[in-house]
Write an enzyme that holds these catalytic residues in place. Structure first.
Site, PDB file in Angstrom:
ATOM      1  N   CYS A 181       0.713  -1.474   0.148  1.00  0.00           N
ATOM      2  CA  CYS A 181       0.005   0.035  -0.091  1.00  0.00           C
ATOM      3  C   CYS A 181       0.621   1.369  -0.112  1.00  0.00           C
ATOM      4  CB  CYS A 181      -0.671  -0.116   1.385  1.00  0.00           C
ATOM      5  SG  CYS A 181      -1.981  -1.233   0.756  1.00  0.00           S
ATOM      6  N   HIS A 187      -3.092   7.145   2.460  1.00  0.00           N
ATOM      7  CA  HIS A 187      -3.685   6.241   1.556  1.00  0.00           C
ATOM      8  C   HIS A 187      -5.586   5.794   2.423  1.00  0.00           C
ATOM      9  CE1 HIS A 187      -4.070   1.981   1.524  1.00  0.00           C
ATOM     10  NE2 HIS A 187      -3.727   1.555   1.919  1.00  0.00           N
ATOM     11  N   ASN A 212     -10.500   0.068  -0.313  1.00  0.00           N
ATOM     12  CA  ASN A 212      -8.592   0.186  -0.238  1.00  0.00           C
ATOM     13  C   ASN A 212      -8.911  -0.572  -1.807  1.00  0.00           C
ATOM     14  OD1 ASN A 212      -5.749  -0.277   0.494  1.00  0.00           O
ATOM     15  ND2 ASN A 212      -6.575  -0.728   1.904  1.00  0.00           N
TER      16      ASN A 212
HETATM   17  N1  ACO Z   1     -18.734  -8.897   7.794  1.00  0.00           N
HETATM   18  C1  ACO Z   1     -19.107  -9.055   9.222  1.00  0.00           C
HETATM   19  N2  ACO Z   1     -18.416 -10.031  10.775  1.00  0.00           N
HETATM   20  C2  ACO Z   1     -17.548  -9.196  10.739  1.00  0.00           C
HETATM   21  C3  ACO Z   1     -16.410  -9.311   9.082  1.00  0.00           C
HETATM   22  C4  ACO Z   1     -16.947  -8.944   8.147  1.00  0.00           C
HETATM   23  N3  ACO Z   1     -17.071  -8.542   6.931  1.00  0.00           N
HETATM   24  N4  ACO Z   1     -15.392  -9.127   9.588  1.00  0.00           N
HETATM   25  C5  ACO Z   1     -15.380 -10.215  10.767  1.00  0.00           C
HETATM   26  N5  ACO Z   1     -16.184  -9.892  11.222  1.00  0.00           N
HETATM   27  C6  ACO Z   1     -16.591 -10.566  12.693  1.00  0.00           C
HETATM   28  C7  ACO Z   1     -15.789 -11.329  13.009  1.00  0.00           C
HETATM   29  O1  ACO Z   1     -15.538 -12.686  12.519  1.00  0.00           O
HETATM   30  C8  ACO Z   1     -15.588 -11.140  14.476  1.00  0.00           C
HETATM   31  O2  ACO Z   1     -16.605 -12.004  15.020  1.00  0.00           O
HETATM   32  P1  ACO Z   1     -16.661 -12.889  16.404  1.00  0.00           P
HETATM   33  O3  ACO Z   1     -16.237 -11.982  17.015  1.00  0.00           O
HETATM   34  O4  ACO Z   1     -17.827 -13.501  16.628  1.00  0.00           O
HETATM   35  O5  ACO Z   1     -15.603 -13.617  16.605  1.00  0.00           O
HETATM   36  C9  ACO Z   1     -16.039  -9.995  14.824  1.00  0.00           C
HETATM   37  O6  ACO Z   1     -16.430  -9.308  13.080  1.00  0.00           O
HETATM   38  C10 ACO Z   1     -15.281  -8.730  15.369  1.00  0.00           C
HETATM   39  O7  ACO Z   1     -13.638  -8.440  14.118  1.00  0.00           O
HETATM   40  P2  ACO Z   1     -12.190  -8.727  14.248  1.00  0.00           P
HETATM   41  O8  ACO Z   1     -11.550  -8.813  13.254  1.00  0.00           O
HETATM   42  O9  ACO Z   1     -11.781  -8.976  15.501  1.00  0.00           O
HETATM   43  O10 ACO Z   1     -12.280  -6.719  13.714  1.00  0.00           O
HETATM   44  P3  ACO Z   1     -12.495  -5.525  14.328  1.00  0.00           P
HETATM   45  O11 ACO Z   1     -12.880  -4.326  14.810  1.00  0.00           O
HETATM   46  O12 ACO Z   1     -10.762  -5.529  14.577  1.00  0.00           O
HETATM   47  O13 ACO Z   1     -12.230  -4.934  12.678  1.00  0.00           O
HETATM   48  C11 ACO Z   1     -10.643  -4.462  10.574  1.00  0.00           C
HETATM   49  C12 ACO Z   1     -11.839  -5.683  11.439  1.00  0.00           C
HETATM   50  C13 ACO Z   1     -12.266  -3.661  10.054  1.00  0.00           C
HETATM   51  C14 ACO Z   1     -10.677  -5.546   9.644  1.00  0.00           C
HETATM   52  C15 ACO Z   1     -10.145  -3.666  11.314  1.00  0.00           C
HETATM   53  O14 ACO Z   1      -9.627  -4.848  11.722  1.00  0.00           O
HETATM   54  C16 ACO Z   1      -9.419  -2.800  10.693  1.00  0.00           C
HETATM   55  O15 ACO Z   1      -9.677  -2.045  10.309  1.00  0.00           O
HETATM   56  N6  ACO Z   1      -8.057  -3.384  10.693  1.00  0.00           N
HETATM   57  C17 ACO Z   1      -7.157  -2.069   9.895  1.00  0.00           C
HETATM   58  C18 ACO Z   1      -6.345  -3.064   8.544  1.00  0.00           C
HETATM   59  C19 ACO Z   1      -6.628  -2.913   7.282  1.00  0.00           C
HETATM   60  O16 ACO Z   1      -7.022  -1.662   7.062  1.00  0.00           O
HETATM   61  N7  ACO Z   1      -6.132  -3.374   6.445  1.00  0.00           N
HETATM   62  C20 ACO Z   1      -6.349  -3.040   5.361  1.00  0.00           C
HETATM   63  C21 ACO Z   1      -4.249  -3.088   4.659  1.00  0.00           C
HETATM   64  S1  ACO Z   1      -3.698  -2.152   4.956  1.00  0.00           S
HETATM   65  C22 ACO Z   1      -3.153  -0.911   4.933  1.00  0.00           C
HETATM   66  O17 ACO Z   1      -3.601  -0.736   3.667  1.00  0.00           O
HETATM   67  C23 ACO Z   1      -3.325  -0.614   5.605  1.00  0.00           C
END
Ligand code: ACO
Length: 337
Positions: free
Chosen positions: A126, A264, A294
């Protein structure tokens, strides 16, 4: 536009000599909404919006390869600059989703545009556009080139595990490009224009929190993106705010001098958290993640092109860009448009 502070010695040593002469973008026609995704994977529009701010993403068709989209964006940047492809000395293309292991996608773009000079890809996930911009700017400063296309282009839809709701809802496809050209005396004046500085970082010890399995070293793996979202989030906020402050300090500037942050576009919560940490008003932050999702290395030039085409980002304004991606890699670029 904010007035620039008096130039400090740091600014003098970083005298800009590459100008963003043109900006262009390409997005696939096919738009996939969250509701459409929810028909094939266990998710919902409400979950995706709340956690990421994403409403929809563009997804490439079979003929929209990385090279094809990069070429369209490059053509738009050349048209914006009023520069012919034959005047281009080189192409630096940031991508993590090249058409082939080799030749570089940049070479395919060169062939399609019919220009000469050098052409190579930069792999920094990224952060690919910031890395590519930094390399092209350094080559212009060194006198190795006068006119360089800098492109970010990605087809992450091809490396998604479409059963993994934790990742497949986050990404989209597209390409953005800028034409960098050496400054001429006509670009001078009281306020220096162009790329004021770039800062690049990497932390290989964190390579396993965001990566693609498979490819040459792991032919038995599917070649899908794998991510520890929470870890990425944690590192992103700290490093991205740090990279912006580093750029401002190096140029003797303060956040109040910045007209626009073009971050980004990973997700809205990271963008908001970085803006808050910097003390930047949300009105000065360019956001396209809601429409584009993204797009990795393409996200900054796509956001830049979007705000520029809308007349929000204007010539003479001070723009700071930041990105973080797999590697980890991260960095910033400070540009007077
Ligand atoms: N729809 C519904 N539920 C979901 C989804 C979805 N798409 N994805 C995950 N869940 C569920 C999980 O299974 C979990 O369920 P559980 O509690 O029953 O186990 C629950 O939601 C929470 O999951 P987490 O992964 O802990 O959710 P979190 O609040 O951390 O959000 C996310 C996930 C959005 C990916 C977050 O961690 C984030 O924004 N991270 C940054 C990563 C990112 O943006 N990466 C992009 C590439 S890197 C970059 O460009 C910088």
């Amino acid at each position: 536009m904010n007035d620039m502070m008096s130039p400090s010695p740091a600014v003098a040593t970083l005298a800009p000599c590459s100008i963003l002469a043109g900006i262009g973008a390409y997005l696939p026609a096919r738009v996939v909404t969250n509701d459409e995704l929810a028909k094939t994977v266990d998710t919902s529009d409400a979950w995706i919006r709340e956690r990421t701010g994403i409403r929809q993403r563009h997804i490439a068709g079979p003929d929209e390869t990385c090279a094809v989209m990069a070429t369209r964006a490059a053509e738009a940047a050349l048209a914006d600059a009023g520069v012919a492809a034959t005047e281009v000395d080189g192409i630096v293309l940031g991508t993590a989703t090249p058409d082939q292991a080799f030749p570089a996608t940049a070479v395919r773009v060169q062939g399609a545009l019919g220009c000469g000079g050098f052409a190579f890809d930069v792999s920094a996930a990224c952060s690919g556009f910031i890395y590519a911009l930094s390399v092209a700017d350094a080559m212009i400063r060194a006198g190795q080139a006068r006119c360089v296309l800098v492109i970010g282009a990605e087809v992450y839809s091809r490396i998604m595990n479409w059963q993994d709701r934790g990742t497949c809802v986050l990404f989209g496809d597209g390409a953005g490009a800028v034409l960098l050209r050496a400054a001429t005396p006509a670009d001078g004046g009281a306020t220096p224009r162009g790329v004021l500085s770039t800062h690049l970082h990497a932390q290989g010890a964190l390579g396993d929190i965001l990566y693609v399995d498979g490819a040459v070293g792991q032919p038995d793996k599917p070649g899908h993106l794998v991510m520890n979202g929470r870890e990425v989030f944690r590192h992103a906020v700290a490093h991205l705010a740090g990279a912006v402050n580093e750029a401002l300090e190096a140029n003797g500037l303060a956040i109040a001098d910045v007209d626009w942050l073009v971050p980004h576009q990973a997700n809205m919560r990271i963008i908001d958290a970085v803006g808050k940490r910097l003390g930047l008003a949300p009105e000065r932050v360019v956001v396209t993640v809601d429409r584009h999702a993204n797009t990795s290395a393409a996200s900054i030039p796509l956001a830049l092109a979007d705000a520029y085409a809308a007349g929000r980002i204007r010539r003479g304004q001070l723009v700071v860009m930041e990105a973080l991606g797999g590697g980890l890699t991260w960095g910033s670029a400070l540009v007077r448009m």
